[in-house]
Motif scaffolding. Structure first.
Motif, mmCIF file in Angstrom:
data_model
loop_
_atom_site.group_PDB
_atom_site.id
_atom_site.type_symbol
_atom_site.label_atom_id
_atom_site.label_comp_id
_atom_site.label_asym_id
_atom_site.label_seq_id
_atom_site.Cartn_x
_atom_site.Cartn_y
_atom_site.Cartn_z
ATOM 1 N N UNK A 155 0.819 -1.213 0.000
ATOM 2 C CA UNK A 155 0.000 0.000 0.000
ATOM 3 C C UNK A 155 0.853 1.263 0.000
ATOM 4 N N UNK A 156 1.970 1.234 0.729
ATOM 5 C CA UNK A 156 2.803 2.428 0.869
ATOM 6 C C UNK A 156 3.951 2.484 -0.136
ATOM 7 N N UNK A 157 4.337 1.353 -0.699
ATOM 8 C CA UNK A 157 5.520 1.333 -1.553
ATOM 9 C C UNK A 157 5.245 1.332 -3.041
ATOM 10 N N UNK A 158 3.960 1.227 -3.434
ATOM 11 C CA UNK A 158 3.613 1.176 -4.852
ATOM 12 C C UNK A 158 2.563 2.222 -5.182
ATOM 13 N N UNK A 159 2.573 2.674 -6.414
ATOM 14 C CA UNK A 159 1.625 3.685 -6.867
ATOM 15 C C UNK A 159 0.502 3.026 -7.661
ATOM 16 N N UNK A 160 -0.725 3.431 -7.334
ATOM 17 C CA UNK A 160 -1.872 2.911 -8.082
ATOM 18 C C UNK A 160 -1.975 3.630 -9.419
ATOM 19 N N UNK A 161 -2.161 2.862 -10.479
ATOM 20 C CA UNK A 161 -2.335 3.441 -11.803
ATOM 21 C C UNK A 161 -3.386 2.624 -12.541
ATOM 22 N N UNK A 162 -4.497 3.253 -12.840
ATOM 23 C CA UNK A 162 -5.569 2.558 -13.544
ATOM 24 C C UNK A 162 -5.099 2.173 -14.945
ATOM 25 N N UNK A 163 -5.448 0.951 -15.364
ATOM 26 C CA UNK A 163 -5.021 0.442 -16.654
ATOM 27 C C UNK A 163 -6.222 -0.154 -17.380
ATOM 28 N N UNK A 164 -6.418 0.243 -18.627
ATOM 29 C CA UNK A 164 -7.552 -0.261 -19.398
ATOM 30 C C UNK A 164 -7.257 -1.590 -20.071
ATOM 31 N N UNK A 165 -5.979 -1.943 -20.182
ATOM 32 C CA UNK A 165 -5.602 -3.209 -20.810
ATOM 33 C C UNK A 165 -6.106 -4.383 -19.968
ATOM 34 N N UNK A 166 -6.516 -5.447 -20.646
ATOM 35 C CA UNK A 166 -6.995 -6.628 -19.954
ATOM 36 C C UNK A 166 -5.837 -7.396 -19.335
ATOM 37 N N UNK A 167 -6.170 -8.252 -18.382
ATOM 38 C CA UNK A 167 -5.160 -9.094 -17.778
ATOM 39 C C UNK A 167 -4.551 -8.493 -16.520
ATOM 40 N N UNK A 168 -3.642 -9.242 -15.939
ATOM 41 C CA UNK A 168 -2.995 -8.868 -14.686
ATOM 42 C C UNK A 168 -1.484 -8.945 -14.862
ATOM 43 N N UNK A 169 -0.770 -7.950 -14.335
ATOM 44 C CA UNK A 169 0.690 -7.983 -14.392
ATOM 45 C C UNK A 169 1.227 -9.134 -13.553
ATOM 46 N N UNK A 170 2.357 -9.670 -13.944
ATOM 47 C CA UNK A 170 3.025 -10.639 -13.084
ATOM 48 C C UNK A 170 3.575 -9.896 -11.871
ATOM 49 N N UNK A 171 3.792 -10.597 -10.760
ATOM 50 C CA UNK A 171 4.384 -9.931 -9.604
ATOM 51 C C UNK A 171 5.717 -9.259 -9.927
ATOM 52 N N UNK A 172 6.540 -9.887 -10.773
ATOM 53 C CA UNK A 172 7.831 -9.296 -11.136
ATOM 54 C C UNK A 172 7.634 -7.984 -11.888
ATOM 55 N N UNK A 173 6.647 -7.936 -12.767
ATOM 56 C CA UNK A 173 6.368 -6.695 -13.494
ATOM 57 C C UNK A 173 5.932 -5.593 -12.544
#
Length: 302
Positions: A155-173
């Motif tokens: 919650x504190x170390x990452x920035x939320x960014x809305x994405x219209x692309x389908x799917x989910x990023x891998x944890x590494x990404x």
């Protein structure tokens, strides 16, 4: 206790008529001790030839919609109303053997938890490297504190960014970009928890945002995603690493699954040409209304 009303609409626009295939919806909330469905409405245009309701392998309520028509427009509109009882603070009543991490799950529960413990990216070294910054190896830590630390770190170390692309990023990404959506953050926490030996599952639903409440129906909005971790003595405890929430406060649980791909709110197919990709408009609104004292009394358990 609060009553929430959720209005969710999705509209697809095609450049020319296409033949609509079956669509699958996951929008009906799971009834439980902390939320009770009061009303559920569904409107679809054009009219389908059949609507079926089934329970999937996780016990989620799925709506299967079949069409036999060519159309340029496809619209789904759902409205749900439910009672919601929030947890004001995490209540970690943990079994003695699991109060400190690491621990081993009970042999009677392990066969059922095992699919949720297995990492889905076992060759990925980014998650263990990221964890090592605040979870040192070989050190016992209180289980509840460890999980809250993990939730807060995202919650504190990452920035939320809305994405219209389908799917989910891998944890590494997600770790590499230091940003993502709620689905990305939920998956990162699941994979991190699994690498520590915890059972974790994905949750899809809605989040109540007070700033968007009011008499006017606002545009925009979206579904929400978080996760739950199995803690002996406390059961499945919910963690929302996007907002730093522990417990169910402001969270309306709709479906649970082992992976994000198994908990998509709306999916379907159509037959057309390569250039017939649809545009999509989604509107989600979550409103609240205080429950009357008389209604609380009438609904109280005897």
């Amino acid at each position: 206790m609060t009553i929430y009303t959720v209005h969710h609409s999705t509209a697809y626009r095609y450049p020319r008529p296409v033949k609509l295939g079956q669509h699958q919806m996951l929008f009906r909330p799971r009834d439980s001790f902390d939320q009770r469905l009061l009303d559920c409405q569904l409107a679809i245009k054009p009219d389908p030839i059949e609507i079926r309701w089934i329970h999937d392998v996780f016990g989620n309520c799925l709506t299967l919609v079949d069409f036999n028509i060519l159309a340029e427009d496809l619209e789904f509109e759902t409205t749900i109303r439910l009672e919601h009882t929030p947890e004001n603070a995490p209540d970690f009543r943990i079994e003695e053997y699991a109060r400190e991490h690491p621990f081993a799950y009970d042999d009677n529960e392990l066969p059922d938890l095992d699919p949720y413990i297995r990492r889905h990216y076992p060759a990925d070294t980014a998650v263990p490297e990221w964890l090592s910054k605040f979870v040192p190896l070989g050190v016992n830590r209180p289980t509840g504190q460890l999980l809250m630390t993990l939730n807060e770190a995202i919650a504190e170390g990452f920035s939320y960014q809305r994405r219209t692309m389908r799917g989910t990023q891998t944890p590494a990404e997600t770790i590499g970009l230091q940003r993502g959506t709620c689905r990305d953050f939920a998956l990162l926490m699941m994979e991190a928890a699994r690498s520590l030996g915890f059972a974790a599952r994905f949750i899809t639903g809605y989040v109540y945002v007070p700033d968007r409440d009011g008499p006017t129906r606002l545009g925009g909005g979206s579904t929400h995603a978080w996760c739950s971790i199995y803690v002996p003595g406390s059961g499945w405890v919910e963690f929302d690493p996007t907002n730093g929430i522990v417990g169910n406060r402001d969270l309306i649980r709709v479906g649970v699954a082992r992976t994000p791909a198994q908990a998509i709110p709306l999916s379907g197919s159509y037959w057309g040409d390569a250039g017939d990709d649809a545009s999509m408009e989604v509107t989600v609104n979550v409103k609240s209304e205080p429950i009357a004292e008389a209604e609380i009394a009438s609904n109280a358990m005897p």
